[in-house]
Design an enzyme around this catalytic site. Structure first.
Site, PDB file in Angstrom:
ATOM      1  N   GLU A  90       0.768  -1.043   0.006  1.00 32.14           N
ATOM      2  CA  GLU A  90       0.133  -0.020  -0.070  1.00 32.14           C
ATOM      3  C   GLU A  90       0.914   1.292  -0.039  1.00 32.14           C
ATOM      4  OE1 GLU A  90      -3.557   1.848   2.545  1.00 32.14           O
ATOM      5  OE2 GLU A  90      -2.056   0.478   3.516  1.00 32.14           O
ATOM      6  N   LYS A 190     -10.335   0.526  -0.804  1.00 37.60           N
ATOM      7  CA  LYS A 190     -10.223   0.364   0.580  1.00 37.60           C
ATOM      8  C   LYS A 190     -11.332   0.958   1.377  1.00 37.60           C
ATOM      9  CE  LYS A 190      -7.098   0.988   4.544  1.00 37.60           C
ATOM     10  NZ  LYS A 190      -5.498   1.652   4.886  1.00 37.60           N
ATOM     11  N   CYS A 223      -4.372  -3.305   4.323  1.00 41.00           N
ATOM     12  CA  CYS A 223      -3.975  -2.962   5.505  1.00 41.00           C
ATOM     13  C   CYS A 223      -5.048  -2.868   6.802  1.00 41.00           C
ATOM     14  CB  CYS A 223      -3.658  -1.209   5.555  1.00 41.00           C
ATOM     15  SG  CYS A 223      -2.428  -0.829   6.717  1.00 41.00           S
TER      16      CYS A 223
END
Length: 521
Positions: A90, A190, A223
């Site tokens: 990321e 995300k 993440c």
């Protein structure tokens, strides 16, 4: 094991579904399988010297080219090792610390691969502002491998859209997947942003998968997503995904949420393979990548080396991990027999040279270790010190009681403690946690329990367990020098989730059961 818990066990403890009633435990067993070669690259990204200042598109492309050049070098290095897929981190291409306005020149226009079949390398002029996507697509072709990377993307929106931002566009933190012929096959935006004011969270959760000829279906998330039900758990539950591509920019936080620690815990808990690529900025506490199967990990954590690192490993196409089992050996491990007796309410008996002393599990004598409180992971844990060479400890908070049954081959001068937390975590995110944690303290005082340490000498043979209110319990296991270990056994016994380990090869830093009650976030 309750009927409700059994009904959902297929989701979390793969293999336990065969046991409709009674004991549902898990031992770690290998099975024959075919393999593929995976690569992840921990990238030391070139960052913008002034991320708050607005730059031109050309200036943004020049900076991103420096990172993309490194990516291409790593693709070719992985290709020489026969890699079928590579995952990059990321924020690896554009960096971080931007505002919503200053990141705009770094964003590519992102069509949906569900609506448009597109090969950016072979069709470079089909859409404007897609230079990064074109470069990644060409890398996949050149390396003859699937490629997963993270970039910033933009999507124009109309004022009639009630969610459309005032500047007339959505900006997303986006993972993309390309096939080995350069075709865009997956896009994930995300969902659980971590203090990322430059980006929007999509109105609907992306549940993204892509198919490969070498390992079947892969899923993607990013993440902070790993701590939440959507998309991580739902992706596994609804799509039967066995392999996860996981770009991340994770700042390590000991003792419970180091990058490699949670990556490995997710792979073990769900019986899947996780290809985790972290960014490499040690001065910011950002390192820790790995190729994690339920049984084995190939990881990298380095706070000293300033450069990136490529990990390549051969992994099973059908990961074997948690296999539901009742005890089938002719002789049960003595420590496990003792655990089952304590769990059933029998007195715990400690032997010494003179006598056998027994204390009923529910009654603690005047010599029991004191209970104290200390901050761990910004949460107020209730703890008891771990004293002596063997024993049975219990500590409770709200509805959760944690237990430790332990033996030590030798005492060390280090202080260890058993801690419990059952409540809403509210710092750097809000989510409900139930945790049982055996941790090495930072010093000799109780107030040091929960501090961030990475070196330890203490060895334990132990059972750790608790009466969790959730099926989603992650086994965290970290040993000295930021190394990983694997439990000997995991599972449910009498509505308690347990972890068993004998024969540590290095000192214990953390052994924890980290439960998430997603519905109480």
């Amino acid at each position: 094991m309750s009927g409700a818990r059994t009904a959902h066990a297929l989701v979390f403890l793969l293999g336990c579904s065969a046991l409709a009633l009674g004991v549902c435990s898990a031992s770690l067993e290998h099975g024959e399988a075919e393999y593929y070669v995976a690569a992840v690259y921990e990238h030391r990204s070139v960052l913008s010297p002034n991320p708050l200042e607005l730059s031109s598109r050309q200036q943004a492309l020049e900076l991103m080219k420096q990172n993309l050049d490194v990516y291409e070098q790593q693709v070719m290095a992985a290709a020489q090792k026969g890699a079928h897929i590579i995952v990059f981190p990321e924020d690896g291409i554009h960096g971080f610390n931007f505002t919503r306005t200053s990141i705009y020149p770094f964003l590519d226009l992102m069509p949906s691969p569900r609506l448009v079949s597109w090969n950016p390398c072979l069709e470079p002029f089909r859409f404007n502002d897609t230079e990064v996507l074109q470069r990644l697509s060409c890398m996949a072709i050149k390396g003859k491998m699937f490629l997963v990377a993270n970039l910033g993307t933009k999507q124009p929106c109309l004022g009639s859209d009630p969610g459309c931002p005032q500047d007339g566009r959505y900006q997303f933190n986006t993972n993309v997947a390309f096939s080995d012929n350069g075709t865009l096959v997956g896009r994930y935006r995300k969902h659980n942003l971590y203090f990322e004011e430059a980006f929007d969270s999509p109105a609907d959760v992306d549940l993204t998968t892509f198919d490969t000829p070498f390992a079947g279906k892969f899923g993607m998330f990013t993440c902070f997503d790993i701590l939440f039900f959507d998309p991580a758990v739902r992706l596994l539950r609804d799509f039967e995904v066995k392999h996860i591509a996981y770009p991340t920019a994770w700042m390590n936080q000991l003792p419970l949420l180091a990058a490699i620690e949670i990556q490995k815990a997710f792979a073990t808990a769900f019986g899947v393979t996780v290809l985790a690529a972290n960014i490499h900025h040690p001065t910011l506490g950002m390192t820790g990548s790995g190729i994690h199967t339920p049984l084995k990990s190939f990881w990298y954590h380095n706070m000293d080396d300033p450069e990136g690192h490529l990990i390549i490993a051969r992994v099973a196409t059908n990961p074997q991990g948690l296999v539901g089992t009742e005890n089938t050996t002719s002789e049960m491990d003595p420590s496990h027999r003792k655990f089952l007796k304590v769990l059933s309410g029998d007195p715990y008996c400690e032997k010494d040279a003179q006598e056998v002393r027994c204390d009923e599990a529910a009654k603690w004598n005047l010599n029991a270790p004191p209970t104290f409180h200390s901050e761990m992971m910004y949460d107020n844990f209730t703890l008891v010190p771990v004293w002596g060479k063997e024993g049975h400890l219990q500590v409770c908070s709200n509805s959760l009681c944690c237990h430790l049954l332990f033996e030590r081959p030798a005492l060390s001068k280090e202080l260890y403690a058993l801690g419990v937390f059952d409540g809403l975590h509210t710092v750097h995110g809000t989510y409900y946690v139930q945790a049982c944690a055996l941790v090495k303290c930072g010093g000799a005082g109780f107030e040091t329990c929960g501090q961030e340490i990475s070196e330890a000498e203490g060895l334990f043979d132990f059972h750790l367990w608790g009466n969790f209110s959730t099926l989603y319990v992650f086994p965290l296991f970290l040993t000295s020098g930021m190394t990983l270990d694997t439990p000997d056994q995991l599972g449910w016994e009498s509505d308690h989730y347990f972890l068993r380990k004998r024969g540590l090869s290095s000192g214990l830093v953390t052994a924890a059961l980290y439960g998430r009650l997603y519905e109480r976030n």
